[in-house]
Design a protein around this motif. Structure first.
Motif, PDB file in Angstrom:
ATOM      1  N   GLU B 318       6.627  -4.965   0.063  1.00  0.00           N
ATOM      2  CA  GLU B 318       5.718  -4.079   0.794  1.00  0.00           C
ATOM      3  C   GLU B 318       4.748  -3.455  -0.216  1.00  0.00           C
ATOM      4  O   GLU B 318       5.154  -3.086  -1.327  1.00  0.00           O
ATOM      5  N   ARG B 319       3.492  -3.419   0.125  1.00  0.00           N
ATOM      6  CA  ARG B 319       2.520  -2.746  -0.734  1.00  0.00           C
ATOM      7  C   ARG B 319       1.677  -1.835   0.123  1.00  0.00           C
ATOM      8  O   ARG B 319       1.146  -2.268   1.149  1.00  0.00           O
ATOM      9  N   PRO B 320       1.611  -0.546  -0.272  1.00  0.00           N
ATOM     10  CA  PRO B 320       0.822   0.400   0.528  1.00  0.00           C
ATOM     11  C   PRO B 320      -0.647  -0.002   0.528  1.00  0.00           C
ATOM     12  O   PRO B 320      -1.163  -0.511  -0.469  1.00  0.00           O
ATOM     13  N   ILE B 321      -1.299   0.161   1.637  1.00  0.00           N
ATOM     14  CA  ILE B 321      -2.752  -0.088   1.695  1.00  0.00           C
ATOM     15  C   ILE B 321      -3.444   1.203   1.310  1.00  0.00           C
ATOM     16  O   ILE B 321      -3.206   2.249   1.916  1.00  0.00           O
ATOM     17  N   ALA B 322      -4.245   1.110   0.300  1.00  0.00           N
ATOM     18  CA  ALA B 322      -4.901   2.333  -0.219  1.00  0.00           C
ATOM     19  C   ALA B 322      -5.589   3.068   0.921  1.00  0.00           C
ATOM     20  O   ALA B 322      -6.190   2.466   1.803  1.00  0.00           O
ATOM     21  N   GLY B 323      -5.491   4.389   0.904  1.00  0.00           N
ATOM     22  CA  GLY B 323      -6.169   5.220   1.897  1.00  0.00           C
ATOM     23  C   GLY B 323      -5.670   4.975   3.300  1.00  0.00           C
ATOM     24  O   GLY B 323      -6.439   4.956   4.239  1.00  0.00           O
ATOM     25  N   SER B 324      -4.403   4.709   3.406  1.00  0.00           N
ATOM     26  CA  SER B 324      -3.834   4.623   4.763  1.00  0.00           C
ATOM     27  C   SER B 324      -2.334   4.803   4.661  1.00  0.00           C
ATOM     28  O   SER B 324      -1.730   4.516   3.635  1.00  0.00           O
ATOM     29  N   ASP B 325      -1.752   5.247   5.703  1.00  0.00           N
ATOM     30  CA  ASP B 325      -0.305   5.469   5.611  1.00  0.00           C
ATOM     31  C   ASP B 325       0.411   4.142   5.889  1.00  0.00           C
ATOM     32  O   ASP B 325       1.613   4.025   5.754  1.00  0.00           O
ATOM     33  N   ARG B 326      -0.393   3.176   6.242  1.00  0.00           N
ATOM     34  CA  ARG B 326       0.244   1.893   6.542  1.00  0.00           C
ATOM     35  C   ARG B 326       0.402   1.101   5.252  1.00  0.00           C
ATOM     36  O   ARG B 326      -0.118   1.484   4.208  1.00  0.00           O
ATOM     37  N   SER B 327       1.150   0.071   5.324  1.00  0.00           N
ATOM     38  CA  SER B 327       1.325  -0.737   4.112  1.00  0.00           C
ATOM     39  C   SER B 327       1.340  -2.208   4.509  1.00  0.00           C
ATOM     40  O   SER B 327       1.524  -2.551   5.678  1.00  0.00           O
ATOM     41  N   LYS B 328       1.144  -3.043   3.518  1.00  0.00           N
ATOM     42  CA  LYS B 328       1.036  -4.483   3.802  1.00  0.00           C
ATOM     43  C   LYS B 328       2.344  -5.159   3.416  1.00  0.00           C
ATOM     44  O   LYS B 328       2.922  -4.859   2.369  1.00  0.00           O
ATOM     45  N   LEU B 329       2.787  -6.041   4.264  1.00  0.00           N
ATOM     46  CA  LEU B 329       4.042  -6.741   4.002  1.00  0.00           C
ATOM     47  C   LEU B 329       3.728  -8.147   3.518  1.00  0.00           C
ATOM     48  O   LEU B 329       2.780  -8.782   3.993  1.00  0.00           O
ATOM     49  N   SER B 330       4.473  -8.612   2.557  1.00  0.00           N
ATOM     50  CA  SER B 330       4.307 -10.015   2.172  1.00  0.00           C
ATOM     51  C   SER B 330       5.694 -10.625   1.975  1.00  0.00           C
ATOM     52  O   SER B 330       6.669  -9.910   1.729  1.00  0.00           O
ATOM     53  N   SER B 331       5.761 -11.945   2.111  1.00  0.00           N
ATOM     54  CA  SER B 331       7.059 -12.622   1.987  1.00  0.00           C
ATOM     55  C   SER B 331       6.899 -13.861   1.136  1.00  0.00           C
ATOM     56  O   SER B 331       5.826 -14.452   1.083  1.00  0.00           O
ATOM     57  N   ARG B 332       7.956 -14.212   0.432  1.00  0.00           N
ATOM     58  CA  ARG B 332       7.945 -15.513  -0.247  1.00  0.00           C
ATOM     59  C   ARG B 332       9.339 -16.123  -0.161  1.00  0.00           C
ATOM     60  O   ARG B 332      10.349 -15.404  -0.196  1.00  0.00           O
ATOM     61  N   LYS B 333       9.357 -17.415  -0.013  1.00  0.00           N
ATOM     62  CA  LYS B 333      10.629 -18.124   0.015  1.00  0.00           C
ATOM     63  C   LYS B 333      11.113 -18.221  -1.423  1.00  0.00           C
ATOM     64  O   LYS B 333      10.407 -18.755  -2.287  1.00  0.00           O
ATOM     65  N   ILE B 334      12.307 -17.642  -1.708  1.00  0.00           N
ATOM     66  CA  ILE B 334      12.756 -17.705  -3.101  1.00  0.00           C
ATOM     67  C   ILE B 334      13.856 -18.745  -3.310  1.00  0.00           C
ATOM     68  O   ILE B 334      14.111 -19.166  -4.441  1.00  0.00           O
ATOM     69  N   ALA B 335      14.489 -19.163  -2.238  1.00  0.00           N
ATOM     70  CA  ALA B 335      15.510 -20.208  -2.412  1.00  0.00           C
ATOM     71  C   ALA B 335      15.766 -20.907  -1.091  1.00  0.00           C
ATOM     72  O   ALA B 335      15.561 -20.324  -0.019  1.00  0.00           O
TER      73      ALA B 335
END
Lengths: 1042, 380, 183
Positions: B318-335
């Motif tokens: 999860e990474r917060p989106i600057a200037g917003s209380d929302r945040s961005k989600l990202s996923s990666r397949k690790i195995a």
């Protein structure tokens, strides 16, 4: 006769109630003028005593005596007195029972008059209260009435009302089966003999209240009354009078509709029994209702049996309605037959639908009712189907249409076969009027592959209809079928089958058409030269044609032509014309082709021999010389291209043919033949056996048994044995000492024979002669075989291969002696045991034990072998203990295993019944056998388990006891990962499939999960055959539950 | 093989055989070293496990954990035991069966000896919750352990209040779904329940001050049956769902007992052929070699499996989106691991909740086996 | 089973003779099989380790004779509910160990209430008779049933199938229908 004696007897009896007194009294009284009165007098005080018990005893004694007293001696006077006496005693509750006993005897007396009869029944009706009597006593009452009714019917007819009222009161509410049988019998008499008009309903009630009979006999029923006894007795009442009809039919309908399958069937059967009695008008009034009910059972059948019964009832209904109906022109048919028929035809507008089948069944049922109905039905059905068939819009439904039409034709055919009332002799076959159109439709059907199959069936039904088709019509059929024979007939199995059956049917009546047109067609389509390797299609075609001929040419005319044409082909194929360039190098295809022809000949012969066709015999002159010539010729001829007929695979089949034909010959014929056979094989006169055949090249050089002879000649030794094995026992070799011949054959098989076929052939000949002519062979059997044993079997310095061959020869001699239960037989078998710890041949010796008793194709009744019954049991019982002991004995595992091998081979070889009782003992050993490395042995063990696995057998403990280990070994043996042998895997799976039916659930269920899981692997077996068994097994285990 | 390019690898730790029929579900005891599995054979099998002292994480030759079968509960359920759930205390186990009942199991009082994993005490049925009309398919305890939820083919979700002495009281029967309810899952913090159904939807429930339960919102988006649910473990801000349509969807859940609840689908993960039967979400272990971008924080690992027999591990960040209380989600397949149970379906996948074992998970398959796996970051 | 008939009078089709070539055709050699070998019951080419793959026809063999729940006397084949061409393999995984099979069936009428049951019986027969590596999809022929989607969804929900098989009443009827089918 002294009164005192009587009185003494009476007193003692009253005191002791012993049988002796009764007997004594009977003796005493029946002597002399034999009147019972003294007894009555003597009993006087008791009979009238105030003491209930005294009275009872008194009457009891009287009745007991009366019961044994010779009836014919009862004089009128006694009877009179007794009648009044007993009738009086019926009022007295204390004496009624003994009184009834007395009456049973009394009413049977010759001097018993109708007046007495009336008096007795009146008394019965007045005083007897059935409710208070027990079954046995009620039985007395029925017996009395039954007897009276038998002898004094007329008297009762005078008092119908009184009698019927009385009897109905008595019979009402009876429950006991034994009494009911009697009551039903009485009722039937009443219903038939009496004017029951005023009592129909009551009588109906006291009979129909028992329908349907649900009685199940108790296990320990002393009278052994079955529910069928009751059903039949009751039926006999229900169909005793037409006046039951109005009440009965609605009740039947209800039972059929609502009842269980059993009730349905019982009711339908009863209906069949009653309808004809109830009569046409009754049937007509209820026709609709009846039909609607029956229809339901036919169109939505609960089960095939009920459906069949419903169809039967329909027939009876129709027969009843149209029984004496004016048998005139079919157009006159009115009412049910007409309506039902039309109803079915409406349904048959959609012949492809499922309802069409039952509809047709109904029409077919109508065929066997009355001539008029049959004729009417045909007049409706046939045109309907023909119309359907010809209607272009219905083209897609032609197949079902023809199928149904052919069913109708068959029904019409059978109706004339079954009951001839349907068709007086002079009358024409019912189908005749429609012959042409039906024939037309079917022949059109032939032309289309979809309808062909049914067209053929239809034609067959026409052909098999007695007196329908003319000879040239048959010709026409054969002709039009010939047109499709070589194409569709060879490509589609169904059509091929259909054609075959049709031709076979025709051949039985008119073989001419087939021999004249069909056979030439087939033979000419068989090539004169073998199709080359590459030509698979041609070869397949050849095989198809041969397969077809094989089934067709059983009938003697056809067979004769078949032999001639095929043996000619054979010559052409086996003696190829000189080298055309190229393909000549490859003789294999020719050999294979020749082989397939021989094979076909052999197969047909085998069938004919089975059917004991007399014409087989003549082929000893027509076929055998040709065969011998064929083979010897090619053995003698130099160039390799001619050697086709020396190919062992061909020789083997020819040998079969020779044996088959020899079997059926008389001793004289055989004698003559064996002369020339010896001349050919031992005296260099080959032409003798090829009589009437073209000259053989250098025939005097044919000496197959000589050492250093051309190997090709040795190939023909089996053709010698083939004839020998079929000799009758009175037929001797044309030589002074048969023993020496046998001995030389024996040595030849060891020293000269080059292939197992040659060796076996020799052994067979030896075995066969030993078996039939042992008497004259004593020296051969003792000295010569002794030396043979020590020189060739016992001696370990002899090469193993030679020892093995010697053992197989030994087997055949032992076998030959065993099956005739020759005194020395066992000693030959027992010798083998000494080899059990031999390093090289122990297993061969062990297997031999089984091979000795195993049934074979050589020493058979057909080959005139001398066979004494129970030889297998004798052998088994003699050897088993020794084998079991040996298998259990500690020490050398080789030895132990040898015994196990012996056991498995022995058991595999003998009938189940011989050893079944030993199974508990054998089971553990056999299980050990499953651990042996040799897959064949294991398969044998499992096969043994399979034959002994009988779900119905009571004694299955042997299996249950070992269930768990069985499950696991079988699983192990069914996995491809562990078990390369397909046969073994299949057997193991088959056994697994059986286990659930052999072992109780509570014993086996712990294995269920494992088995189901493990079998999932077997489902993935590389072989389809194995997978099939795995599916079966796994399904059974899934269904297996407590 | 593509799996080799992935940053982490999945290794087998142990294989536990023993069920006579398909294994449906596994559950790790939250406090004690016990693993339970249930099966169509109507039994529950209990395993005790302990760290294999000889092994350090580095050396994978000897397995991380040693398992031993302690007991098998015949349960007495007349049909398949479809799902099991431990109470947060780890003292009781709930079983959901196709016979429409929920069984509550606890051990006789001699179990306070930790470590022994309660090997000794007999497991007994403390009570049987009847009420569902047809097969129960899932059961779950709320974070506090005061509530139990169950669902069934009868289309209902039941909420039970847990009283002392294994006494249960039905708080509500929620008849929101139009088809079977396949799965229930409680929010990791609040008393919010999620349910997934054959009707392709997910529903969220909470109760009003008067303890009446109601459906707060419905999440639609899957094209077929939703088989499985997993809340993001630490804060429960996100809900993951696995479906017959072959996708995993991530939903951002906002609001809650205080404010109106909403759920929006923010991501769909694709990587399976066919049905996804089970997913599980754990805090996971950080990838030391990976330099986190500023503000980025890992939400842990999401494991998924299903009819294709494949196991996939996803890392969700999860990474917060600057200037917003929302945040961005990202996923990666690790195995990824194919054929985790050979040719058989895998019905269940569950992360081990116990500290230090966040990288260990268990799977249950149609072969009746339970397998224990660990996820390791590749060193190079 | 519900008593009212969904299709009281279905069309019957002539079974397509399963192509079992006569014994002598199987050995594609020059030589005709010898009578002996017919005689001695089974004779398998022991040595040949050639693998006979499970094919369309073999699967069809398994389901053709299942009897129709509404017309017990008739098989699914006779009613053309199933047919060999309606069985297909996923060509994609021809190499892979596990194989996907799709078995399509055609209800006799679009409102046939027995369709679920028929599908189930096919499912069970194959569950029991095919190796685990075979993954079977069972679907009604597109457009052949009014609630096609629901049917397919239900027939391929392993949980529902599993539960159905634990229903004794249903299982009993099922076994009866399969019994007509025991290979």
């Amino acid at each position: 006769m002294s009164e005192e004696r009587i009185e003494r007897l009476v007193r003692t009896w009253i005191a002791t109630e012993q049988q002796e007194e009764v007997d004594a009294a009977v003796a005493e009284l029946s002597s002399g003028n034999a009147s019972l009165l003294p007894l009555v007098k003597a009993l006087g005080e008791y009979l009238t005593s105030e003491e209930d018990d005294q009275r009872t005893k008194g009457v009891e004694f009287l009745s007991s005596v009366l019961a044994r007293f010779p009836r014919e001696k009862l004089n009128r006077q006694s009877v009179r007195v007794l009648v009044t006496f007993y009738c009086g005693k019926l009022e007295d509750t204390e004496t009624i029972i003994p009184a009834l006993k007395g009456l049973v005897a009394l009413v049977a007396a010759p001097t018993f008059t109708s007046t007495d009869a009336v008096e007795v029944v009146r008394a019965l009706f007045r005083h007897v209260k059935m409710k208070v009597l027990i079954q046995a006593q009620r039985f007395l009452v029925f017996t009395i009435i039954d007897t009276l009714l038998a002898n004094h019917r007329e008297a009762f007819k005078g008092m119908v009302k009184e009698f019927l009222d009385g009897y109905i009161a008595i019979a009402e509410g009876e429950k006991d089966p034994r009494n009911l049988l009697l009551a039903f019998a009485i009722a039937r008499v009443i219903l038939i003999e009496f004017d029951i008009s005023a009592h129909v309903e009551d009588l109906f009630n006291i009979t129909f209240c028992y329908f349907p009979i649900t009685f199940r006999p108790p296990p320990d029923d002393p009278y052994g009354i079955t529910s069928d006894d009751l059903k039949n007795a009751l039926r006999a009442c229900l169909n005793a009078t037409p006046s039951f009809g109005p009440w009965a039919i609605p009740l039947f309908l209800e039972k059929v509709t609502a009842g269980s399958p059993v009730t349905k069937r019982d009711t339908l059967q009863t209906l069949d029994a009653c309808l004809p009695v109830y009569g046409a008008s009754m049937a007509r009034t209820h026709a609709r209702k009846l039909w609607n009910t029956l229809k339901l059972e036919i169109f939505q059948p609960t089960d095939p049996e009920t459906e069949a019964k419903a169809l039967k009832s329909t027939q009876i209904l129709i027969q009843t309605i149209y029984a004496n109906g004016a048998d005139g022109d079919s157009q006159e048919i009115e009412g049910l037959a007409k309506e039902a028929c039309e109803e079915c035809l409406r349904i048959l507008k959609e012949p492809e639908k499922s309802q069409a089948k039952p509809a047709t069944k109904v029409l077919c049922a109508f065929m066997s009712t009355t001539p008029s109905v049959a004729r009417f039905t045909l007049s409706q059905a046939i045109p309907h189907f023909v119309r359907l068939f010809l209607d272009p819009d219905e083209a897609p439904n032609r197949a079902p249409t023809l199928r149904l039409l052919s069913d109708v034709v068959a029904a019409a055919r059978d109706s004339t076969l079954k009951d001839l009332e349907v068709l007086d002799e002079d009358e024409e076959v019912p189908l005749s009027p429609y012959k042409d159109e039906v024939l037309g439709v079917f022949s059109v059907g032939l032309k289309n592959s979809v309808t062909c199959k049914h067209a053929l069936e239809g034609l067959r039904n026409l052909v098999t209809t007695h007196g329908l088709l003319s000879d040239e019509e048959l010709g026409f059929i054969v002709h039009s079928v010939n047109e499709i024979l070589l194409k569709e007939g060879m490509e589609d199995d169904d059509i091929g089958e259909g054609i075959l059956e049709l031709f076979i049917a025709i051949s039985t009546t008119a073989p001419r058409h087939v021999t004249e047109t069909t056979l030439p067609l087939l033979f000419s389509s068989l090539p004169d030269r073998a199709p080359p390797r590459s030509a698979d299609a041609d070869r397949l075609r050849v095989w198809h044609i041969l397969a077809f001929l094989k089934k067709l040419c059983i009938q003697s005319d056809l067979f004769e032509m078949f032999v001639v044409r095929l043996s000619t082909k054979l010559d052409l194929v086996c003696t190829p014309r000189t080298a055309a360039e190229g393909e000549e190098s490859d003789v294999e295809p020719s050999a294979a082709y020749a082989h397939s022809i021989l094979r076909t000949l052999a197969d047909v012969l085998a069938i004919k021999v089975d059917k004991e066709h007399p014409d087989v015999a003549k082929y000893i002159d027509r076929l055998l010389p040709r065969l011998y010539h064929l083979h010897i010729y090619s053995a003698l001829s130099a160039e390799e291209s001619q050697a086709i007929a020396t190919d062992e695979r061909l020789v083997a089949v020819s040998a079969e043919i020779i044996t088959l034909i020899m079997q059926v010959q008389t001793a004289q014929k055989q004698d003559a033949f064996i002369q020339s056979l010896f001349a050919a094989y031992f005296e260099g006169q080959a032409s003798q056996i090829a009589d009437g055949q073209p000259k053989l090249p250098a025939d005097n050089s044919f000496k197959p048994f000589e050492p250093q002879v051309d190997p090709l000649q040795k190939h023909l030794v089996p053709l010698f044995s083939a004839a020998v094995v079929a000799l009758r026992k009175e037929v001797a070799f044309p030589t002074e000492n048969e023993g020496t011949v046998l001995h030389s054959l024996l040595l030849w098989s060891l020293d000269e024979a080059q292939t197992s076929l040659q060796r076996d052939a020799c052994n067979h000949a030896i075995g066969s002669v030993v078996n039939k002519r042992a008497e004259g062979l004593s020296s051969f059997l003792s000295e010569e075989l002794d030396t043979f044993w020590s020189a060739n079997i016992a001696d370990t310095s002899v090469p193993a291969e030679r020892r093995r061959n010697a053992i197989s020869a030994w087997i055949w001699i032992a076998k030959a002696l065993l099956i005739r239960r020759h005194s020395t037989a066992m000693s030959y078998a027992e010798r083998l045991f000494v080899l059990f710890d031999d390093t090289e041949v122990s297993w061969d010796a062990a297997r031999a034990i089984g091979q000795i008793v195993r049934a074979d194709k050589v020493l058979t009744k057909r080959n005139h072998a001398v066979i004494k019954i129970l030889y297998a049991q004798k052998f088994f019982n003699a050897l088993l203990p020794r084998i079991v002991e040996g298998a259990k004995a500690p020490g050398d595992p080789r030895r132990q295993n040898a015994y196990l091998v012996a056991l498995t081979s022995l058991i595999k070889a003998i009938p189940k019944t011989t050893y079944a009782h030993e199974l508990p003992t054998l089971m553990p050993l056999l299980l050990r056998g499953l651990e042996l490395p040799d897959p064949e042995i294991r398969a044998n063990v499992i096969d043994t388990f399979l034959v002994t696995a009988d779900p119905d057998a009571k004694e299955k403990s042997a299996i249950s006891e070992h269930a768990t280990s069985l499950v696991h070994t079988m699983l192990k043996n069914s996995m491809v990962s562990q078990q390369p042998s397909v046969r073994l895997r299949v057997s193991a799976l088959r056994y697994l499939a059986k286990l659930p039916s052999l072992v109780r659930y509570d014993v086996l269920h712990p294995q269920k999960a494992t088995v189901v899981r493990e079998l999932a692997k077997a489902l993935d077996d590389p072989k389809k055959a194995v997978r099939k068994e795995a599916v079966e097994a796994r399904t059974n285990w899934f269904k297996f539950s407590g | 093989m593509a799996n080799n390019d992935l940053p982490a690898k999945i290794e087998l730790v142990a294989e536990l055989e023993g069920h006579d029929d398909r294994a449906w579900h596994v559950a790790w005891n939250p406090h004690r070293p016990i693993l339970a599995s249930c099966s169509a054979d109507k039994t529950v099998r209990m395993y005790h496990y302990q760290l294999n002292t000889s092994s350090s994480d580095a050396d994978s030759s000897s397995p991380l954990l040693k398992f031993s079968h302690t007991t098998t509960i015949p349960t007495g359920h007349t049909k398949t035991v479809r799902a099991i759930a431990w109470s947060p205390s780890g003292k009781t186990l709930a079983t959901a069966s196709f016979d429409a009942n929920i069984g509550i199991w606890a051990q006789e009082e001699d179990e306070e000896d930790e470590g022994a994993g309660g090997g000794s005490g007999e497991w007994e049925c403390m009570s049987l919750l009847e009420g569902h009309e047809t097969e129960c398919k899932s059961v779950a305890y709320s974070r506090s352990g005061s509530l139990l939820a169950s669902c069934s083919r009868d289309k209902t979700v039941w909420i039970w209040e847990v009283h002392p002495d294994s006494d249960f009281e039905c708080m509500g029967v929620l008849m929101e779904h139009t088809q079977d309810v396949k799965c229930v899952a409680w929010h990791p913090k609040e008393e919010i329940l999620a349910s997934a159904s054959y009707d392709d939807t997910i529903k969220l429930y909470s109760d009003d001050p008067s303890d009446d339960w109601f459906c707060a919102t419905t999440l639609s988006g899957h094209d077929s049956t939703v088989w499985t649910l997993a809340w993001e473990p630490t804060n429960g801000k996100y809900l993951a769902s696995g479906s017959d349509d072959g996708t995993i969807r991530l939903w951002r859940i906002t609001g809650g007992q205080m404010s109106e609840m909403k759920g929006e689908c923010i991501m769909a993960l694709e990587g399976h052929q066919g049905s996804i039967y089970s997913i599980s979400w754990s805090p996971g272990k950080k990838d030391e070699k990976r330099i986190a971008e500023d503000g980025e924080s890992s939400l842990g690992w999401l494991a998924s499996t299903g009819g294709d027999g494949t196991v996939v591990i996803w890392e969700i960040t999860e990474r917060p989106i600057a200037g917003s209380d929302r945040s961005k989600l990202s996923s990666r397949k690790i195995a990824q691991l194919d054929a985790a149970h050979g040719v058989f379906d895998v019905n269940s996948i569950v992360w081990c909740p116990r500290p230090g074992l966040e990288h260990v998970f268990a799977t249950a398959g149609d072969d009746g086996h339970v397998r224990i796996w660990k996820v390791e970051w590749k060193n190079t | 089973m519900s008593s009212e008939a969904f299709n009281p009078n279905p069309t019957i089709f002539v079974p397509t003779k399963s192509k079992t070539a006569a014994a002598f055709l199987r050995s594609n050699s020059l030589w005709l099989d010898d009578g002996e070998r017919h005689g001695d019951a089974e004779d398998y080419e022991e040595d040949s380790d050639e693998v006979e793959e499970i094919d369309q026809d073999e699967i069809f063999e398994l389901i053709r004779s299942i009897s129709d729940p509404e017309h017990r006397s008739m098989t699914l084949e006779q009613l053309a509910v199933v047919s060999a061409p309606q069985i297909s393999f996923d060509s994609a995984d021809a190499q892979r160990q596990s194989r996907r099979v799709t078995v399509e069936f055609t209800p006799t009428v679009p409102h046939c209430g027995m369709s679920t049951f028929i599908g189930l019986s096919i499912r069970v027969r194959l569950l029991r008779s095919l190796p685990n590596r075979f993954k079977v999809d069972i679907r009604v022929k597109p457009g052949s049933h009014q609630s096609e989607h629901a049917l397919n969804k239900q027939l391929n929900d392993k949980e529902r199938v599993a539960a159905a098989l634990e229903n004794p009443a249903l299982l009993e009827v099922l076994e009866q229908c399969l019994a007509g089918a025991t290979p």
